[in-house]
Design a protein around this motif. Structure first.
Motif, mmCIF file in Angstrom:
data_model
loop_
_atom_site.group_PDB
_atom_site.id
_atom_site.type_symbol
_atom_site.label_atom_id
_atom_site.label_comp_id
_atom_site.label_asym_id
_atom_site.label_seq_id
_atom_site.Cartn_x
_atom_site.Cartn_y
_atom_site.Cartn_z
ATOM 1 N N ILE A 1 83.551 2.566 16.265
ATOM 2 C CA ILE A 1 83.388 2.094 14.736
ATOM 3 C C ILE A 1 82.344 2.767 14.337
ATOM 4 N N ILE B 1 81.606 -6.082 14.914
ATOM 5 C CA ILE B 1 81.366 -5.929 16.401
ATOM 6 C C ILE B 1 79.898 -5.956 16.802
ATOM 7 N N LEU B 2 79.088 -5.915 16.027
ATOM 8 C CA LEU B 2 77.561 -5.752 16.114
ATOM 9 C C LEU B 2 77.210 -7.331 16.437
ATOM 10 N N SER B 3 77.668 -8.177 15.158
ATOM 11 C CA SER B 3 77.164 -9.588 15.295
ATOM 12 C C SER B 3 78.106 -10.421 16.213
ATOM 13 N N SER C 1 77.933 -13.110 21.442
ATOM 14 C CA SER C 1 78.392 -13.666 22.730
ATOM 15 C C SER C 1 77.505 -13.381 23.887
ATOM 16 N N ALA C 2 76.455 -12.436 23.375
ATOM 17 C CA ALA C 2 75.272 -12.604 24.387
ATOM 18 C C ALA C 2 74.520 -13.683 24.474
ATOM 19 N N ILE C 3 74.224 -14.291 23.382
ATOM 20 C CA ILE C 3 73.787 -15.623 23.284
ATOM 21 C C ILE C 3 74.213 -16.535 23.957
ATOM 22 N N GLU D 1 83.219 -3.366 25.147
ATOM 23 C CA GLU D 1 82.520 -3.681 23.904
ATOM 24 C C GLU D 1 81.824 -2.325 23.332
ATOM 25 N N ALA E 1 78.971 -9.431 19.198
ATOM 26 C CA ALA E 1 78.310 -8.845 20.574
ATOM 27 C C ALA E 1 76.908 -9.606 20.759
ATOM 28 N N PHE E 2 76.208 -9.721 19.696
ATOM 29 C CA PHE E 2 75.021 -10.318 19.571
ATOM 30 C C PHE E 2 75.268 -11.904 19.812
ATOM 31 N N ALA F 1 87.913 -6.580 16.203
ATOM 32 C CA ALA F 1 86.804 -5.573 15.462
ATOM 33 C C ALA F 1 87.648 -4.201 15.151
ATOM 34 N N ALA G 1 84.081 -3.649 9.874
ATOM 35 C CA ALA G 1 84.130 -3.525 11.100
ATOM 36 C C ALA G 1 82.906 -3.458 12.115
ATOM 37 N N GLY G 2 81.833 -2.737 11.352
ATOM 38 C CA GLY G 2 80.595 -2.422 12.250
ATOM 39 C C GLY G 2 79.796 -3.575 11.913
ATOM 40 N N LYS G 3 79.748 -4.403 11.019
ATOM 41 C CA LYS G 3 79.176 -5.708 10.899
ATOM 42 C C LYS G 3 79.724 -6.968 11.959
#
Lengths: 104, 471
Positions: A83, B159-161, B166-168, A76, B163-164, B139, B155-157
């Motif tokens: 990106i 992958i970051l959201s 899926s961590a939760i 990831e 990742a967040f 992503a 894409a930046g939005k």
């Protein structure tokens, strides 16, 4: 020597998780946001290992899961950083406030 | 169990993996790529995969209940494959021009494998692996349009959201493991007792799903990513990704958390009502057609949640049926969008004014798609919504159904606004006549038939119903 109680470990992991969540929501630098997510994932890892060791030592489910989480977190991070580099080339910044062409 | 049996159980995964390996070998050993040959090969392979799904009905589990298979799962995988095939056909013209066409196919197939594993997972480890495999390459796909700023930002939005979220989700899974001592769906179900901590974990797991399906408090990434990505990726996100996540969402709720049914039905009813309303309100003020379709897909997710909340075998059938119909209508709409945006880059609703004068076929396709999304008879969308609402009514969710029907009336406003723009409004410089390539024409014809026929052929619903299960 007595063993460290599980609640201590869980305290660390919960604190780590919510520090990570707080960091993700307050930081504006995308790399730092990614690091905050890694903190959250590490909290999950601690949780899995602690539960496995203290509560269910007869099977290794938790430890296996941890290995997978570490691997996927690496994948990831690789994609996310690629990106972010692309964003840097386009916007000349990795601040999430600067990438604002898409709105509403 | 023999090797042949394993392959028969995992035929979709093995097949898709084979295609990936082949594509990689082609990438390594060929100097100059013939993109149209590769795309033709992929399309034929996907058709083959679709046919392979009909041969026999393997039941059972392998790898210590990590991987399940039964009739429902096969059907869901077939719907996913079918939608992917349509998207490849739709994107054919655009892909041929791309230098990195092969990478696009590779990434899309990895996402597809992730979704297959996600849908047939029987263990939270497999589930998590499938979910991530279906998210991370996606992503990368969203950033596929290197030249455009918006693609990178979307894409930046994403992958970051993702990742967040899926961590939760993972945190929830770790607590599930801590309270039940297992990750297997059945063992978790048996050990689940609705204690306070276990309900807390349910909330965490909900967040992960709600993000993938873009249910309202977690929908903010949707519109940005949909607008930023290339059209092919947008249609994949809105149809396949959403469909696969809904399938596994339903399965997990029904199989793993039946003990907490009362709690999650309440949550679902509330989220469904908010999702429909907010999706509708935001869809009204959109001027970009991809953004508009993003909010329309959020609204449709709200309707689908009615079926999930109803928890009967009828409701499961109607959810799968609705997703099938939604596939036809959304892909039809996105095909029109992609044809127009490929040729001259126009993506605003205002650009569609006077489309009927110059491109009657495209505007009729768009009209049918929009009618089906709005649920106007005789299109299939009407029957899909009818079944969803019926299943909700038979489970006594009357208040939710009233809100849903009000929302459907409101949604007519903005759906018909597009029809009005195409057929009624005058435009000095309408989009000039476009010659449609053969593969996009095929998609449009398949979608025409799907939208008009699926509602009337009772066999489709009966077949799905015979495979469904409830609580």
């Amino acid at each position: 020597m007595s063993e460290i109680p599980m609640t201590y470990v869980l305290f660390v992991s919960f604190a780590l998780f919510f520090i990570g969540a707080y960091g993700f929501l307050t930081r504006r630098n995308m790399i730092t946001m990614l690091m905050a997510v890694e903190l959250m994932l590490n909290a999950v890892n601690i949780n899995f290992v602690a539960f496995n060791k203290y509560l269910f030592p007869e099977k290794g489910d938790g430890v296996f899961f941890t290995i997978f989480i570490i691997t996927i977190a690496a994948a990831e991070a690789a994609v996310a950083i690629a990106i972010i580099i692309n964003i840097y080339r386009k916007f000349k910044s990795i601040d999430s406030e600067d990438a604002d062409t898409l709105k509403w | 169990m023999s090797l042949l049996n394993y392959i028969s159980m995992m035929r979709f995964e093995v097949f898709a993996l084979g295609i990936i390996v082949l594509l990689l070998l082609v990438k390594i050993f060929s100097e100059k790529l013939n993109t149209s040959f590769i795309l033709g090969f992929i399309n034929v392979a996907l058709v083959g995969l679709l046919v392979a799904g009909f041969i026999g009905h393997p039941h059972g589990n392998i790898f210590g209940r990590m991987f399940l298979n039964d009739g429902t799962i096969m059907l869901e995988k077939q719907i996913i494959t079918f939608a992917t095939l349509l998207i490849f056909l739709q994107a054919n013209f655009w892909l041929k021009k791309q230098e990195n066409c092969l990478e696009f196919c590779l990434l899309l197939f990895s996402v597809l494998i992730g979704m297959y594993f996600l849908v047939s997972s029987g263990n939270f480890l497999m589930f998590y692996l499938g979910l991530e495999m279906a998210t991370i390459p996606l992503a990368a796909l969203a950033a596929f349009d290197f030249g455009r700023m918006r693609s990178a930002e979307g894409a930046g939005k994403m992958i970051l959201s993702s990742a967040f979220s899926s961590a939760i989700l993972l945190f929830g899974l770790s607590l599930i493991y801590g309270t039940t001592g297992s990750l297997d769906f059945n063992e978790v179900r048996d050990a689940y007792s609705s204690s306070a901590l276990q309900l807390f974990t349910l909330a965490f797991v909900f967040v992960g799903f709600a993000f993938k399906i873009s249910i309202v408090p977690f929908h903010l990434w949707t519109a940005d990513v949909y607008e930023g990505s290339p059209v092919a990726v947008t249609s994949f996100l809105s149809v396949v990704s959403k469909g696969a996540s809904l399938f596994i969402f339903m399965t997990v709720l029904y199989r793993v958390f039946p003990m907490a049914q009362e709690t999650w039905v309440h949550i679902l009813v509330l989220l469904s009502a908010i999702t429909m309303t907010i999706g509708n309100l935001f869809a009204m003020r959109q001027t970009n057609i991809k953004r508009f379709l993003a909010f329309s897909s959020i609204t449709q997710a709200g309707y689908i949640l009615i079926g999930v909340a109803a928890t009967s075998s009828l409701s499961m059938a109607s959810v799968i049926y609705f997703i099938l119909i939604y596939t036809f209508s959304n892909i039809c709409a996105f095909t029109v969008v992609s044809i127009i945006s490929d040729r001259n880059g126009k993506e605003d609703i205002d650009d569609y004014k006077g489309l009927y004068k110059t491109n009657p076929l495209l505007s009729i396709a768009m009209m049918l798609a929009v009618f089906s999304l709005a649920g106007i008879p005789p299109t299939a969308g009407f029957f899909g919504k009818l079944f969803l609402l019926t299943s909700g009514a038979s489970s006594g969710l009357i208040a939710l159904i009233i809100i849903a029907s009000l929302n459907m009336i409101v949604s007519l406003y903005y759906y018909l606004k597009i029809v009005k723009a195409m057929f009624v409004d005058k435009n000095e410089s309408p989009i000039e006549k476009i010659s449609i390539d053969i593969s996009a024409k095929t998609v449009l014809i398949i979608c025409f038939v799907g939208i008009l026929a699926v509602g009337f052929i009772s066999f489709v619903f009966e077949y799905i119903h015979s495979l469904s299960f409830g609580l």
